[in-house]
Scaffold this motif. Structure first.
Motif, PDB file in Angstrom:
ATOM      1  N   LYS A   9       0.843  -1.189   0.000  1.00 32.44           N
ATOM      2  CA  LYS A   9       0.000   0.000   0.000  1.00 32.44           C
ATOM      3  C   LYS A   9       0.881   1.243   0.000  1.00 32.44           C
ATOM      4  O   LYS A   9       1.734   1.398   0.859  1.00 32.44           O
ATOM      5  CB  LYS A   9      -0.892   0.031   1.225  1.00 32.44           C
ATOM      6  N   VAL A  11       0.251   5.297  -0.239  1.00 32.50           N
ATOM      7  CA  VAL A  11      -0.789   6.313  -0.237  1.00 32.50           C
ATOM      8  C   VAL A  11      -0.267   7.545  -0.962  1.00 32.50           C
ATOM      9  O   VAL A  11       0.778   8.074  -0.630  1.00 32.50           O
ATOM     10  CB  VAL A  11      -1.209   6.668   1.202  1.00 32.50           C
ATOM     11  N   GLU A  20      -4.250   3.272  -3.900  1.00 29.71           N
ATOM     12  CA  GLU A  20      -3.444   2.141  -3.459  1.00 29.71           C
ATOM     13  C   GLU A  20      -2.771   1.559  -4.694  1.00 29.71           C
ATOM     14  O   GLU A  20      -3.437   1.169  -5.653  1.00 29.71           O
ATOM     15  CB  GLU A  20      -4.343   1.088  -2.810  1.00 29.71           C
ATOM     16  N   ILE A  22      -0.833  -1.381  -6.380  1.00 28.79           N
ATOM     17  CA  ILE A  22      -0.670  -2.815  -6.161  1.00 28.79           C
ATOM     18  C   ILE A  22       0.612  -3.263  -6.849  1.00 28.79           C
ATOM     19  O   ILE A  22       0.711  -3.211  -8.072  1.00 28.79           O
ATOM     20  CB  ILE A  22      -1.883  -3.596  -6.720  1.00 28.79           C
ATOM     21  N   VAL A  52      -3.680  -0.092  -9.873  1.00 32.83           N
ATOM     22  CA  VAL A  52      -4.117   0.735  -8.750  1.00 32.83           C
ATOM     23  C   VAL A  52      -5.486   0.281  -8.270  1.00 32.83           C
ATOM     24  O   VAL A  52      -6.252  -0.315  -9.026  1.00 32.83           O
ATOM     25  CB  VAL A  52      -4.147   2.240  -9.118  1.00 32.83           C
ATOM     26  N   ARG A  53      -5.768   0.576  -7.028  1.00 35.15           N
ATOM     27  CA  ARG A  53      -7.054   0.196  -6.441  1.00 35.15           C
ATOM     28  C   ARG A  53      -7.641   1.396  -5.717  1.00 35.15           C
ATOM     29  O   ARG A  53      -6.935   2.123  -5.029  1.00 35.15           O
ATOM     30  CB  ARG A  53      -6.869  -0.963  -5.477  1.00 35.15           C
ATOM     31  N   SER A  55     -11.062   2.596  -3.216  1.00 33.56           N
ATOM     32  CA  SER A  55     -12.028   2.058  -2.255  1.00 33.56           C
ATOM     33  C   SER A  55     -13.456   2.391  -2.656  1.00 33.56           C
ATOM     34  O   SER A  55     -13.708   3.367  -3.377  1.00 33.56           O
ATOM     35  CB  SER A  55     -11.775   2.650  -0.866  1.00 33.56           C
ATOM     36  N   GLU A 120     -15.204  -1.636  -4.615  1.00 33.04           N
ATOM     37  CA  GLU A 120     -13.757  -1.535  -4.796  1.00 33.04           C
ATOM     38  C   GLU A 120     -13.441  -1.632  -6.290  1.00 33.04           C
ATOM     39  O   GLU A 120     -13.957  -2.505  -6.973  1.00 33.04           O
ATOM     40  CB  GLU A 120     -13.065  -2.655  -4.027  1.00 33.04           C
ATOM     41  N   THR A 122     -10.455  -1.724  -9.332  1.00 37.67           N
ATOM     42  CA  THR A 122      -9.064  -1.956  -9.709  1.00 37.67           C
ATOM     43  C   THR A 122      -8.890  -1.476 -11.140  1.00 37.67           C
ATOM     44  O   THR A 122      -9.758  -1.716 -11.988  1.00 37.67           O
ATOM     45  CB  THR A 122      -8.706  -3.456  -9.605  1.00 37.67           C
TER      46      THR A 122
END
Length: 176
Positions: A9, A11, A20, A22, A52-53, A55, A120, A122
């Motif tokens: 992670k 930020v 996030e 990955i 990337v992810r 939320s 979520e 991605t």
């Protein structure tokens, strides 16, 4: 064993979003392979791409928070909308994989709608600033951008028709 799926992670403060990143090359390659039937991934080896992810509930872009990257949504769902000065919401679209975000910013459009994660999300990310010249020369990528923009124009025309001629109930049913 967990090292194969290790997610680091990181930020990054970018307006309202916390991204996030990955760090999993195998997962990135599996997404590219999964969507390889689409011709826009020919540039995969030329550019620095990252996975990337975002939320659930996160706003990826908005009027005051423009995208700096092209995002290929590979998992999750987004809602795209504008908010008027009076606070009224105009829903434009709901995006599912494989969807593209950032093509309007890439083309120079400055009126960015809101894109909010319904769950979520991605995405495969490519920096617009870093790769603009190469992206402009990539014919497959440019064709894909043209196709995506044409779909947005068509959707915009349908939304205008729907909003001008139909009741709120029928408009709601269209989005469901």
């Amino acid at each position: 064993i967990f090292l194969c799926y290790l997610i680091l992670k990181v930020v990054i403060i970018k307006g309202v979003n916390l991204v996030e990143i990955i760090k999993n090359e195998n997962l990135l390659k599996s997404y590219v392979k999964w969507y390889s039937n689409d011709s826009f991934f020919s540039f995969y080896d030329k550019y620095e791409v990252k996975l990337v992810r975002f939320s659930k509930g996160e706003i990826i872009c908005s009027k005051n928070n423009k995208l700096n990257e092209i995002l290929f949504i590979v998992e999750g769902c987004l809602k795209i909308y504008y908010i008027s000065a009076e606070g009224k919401v105009l829903y434009l679209d709901f995006k599912n994989p494989i969807a593209l975000l950032g093509e309007m910013e890439f083309a120079g459009e400055s009126d960015t709608p809101y894109a909010q994660c319904l769950d979520e999300v991605t995405a495969i990310s490519i920096s617009i600033d870093k790769h603009r010249d190469l992206l402009n020369e990539d014919l497959l990528f440019c064709r894909y951008i043209i196709k995506s923009l044409a779909q947005k124009i068509s959707l915009s025309s349908k939304n205008t028709f729907l909003n001008s001629l139909h009741s709120k109930e029928i408009r709601l049913a269209f989005y469901l």
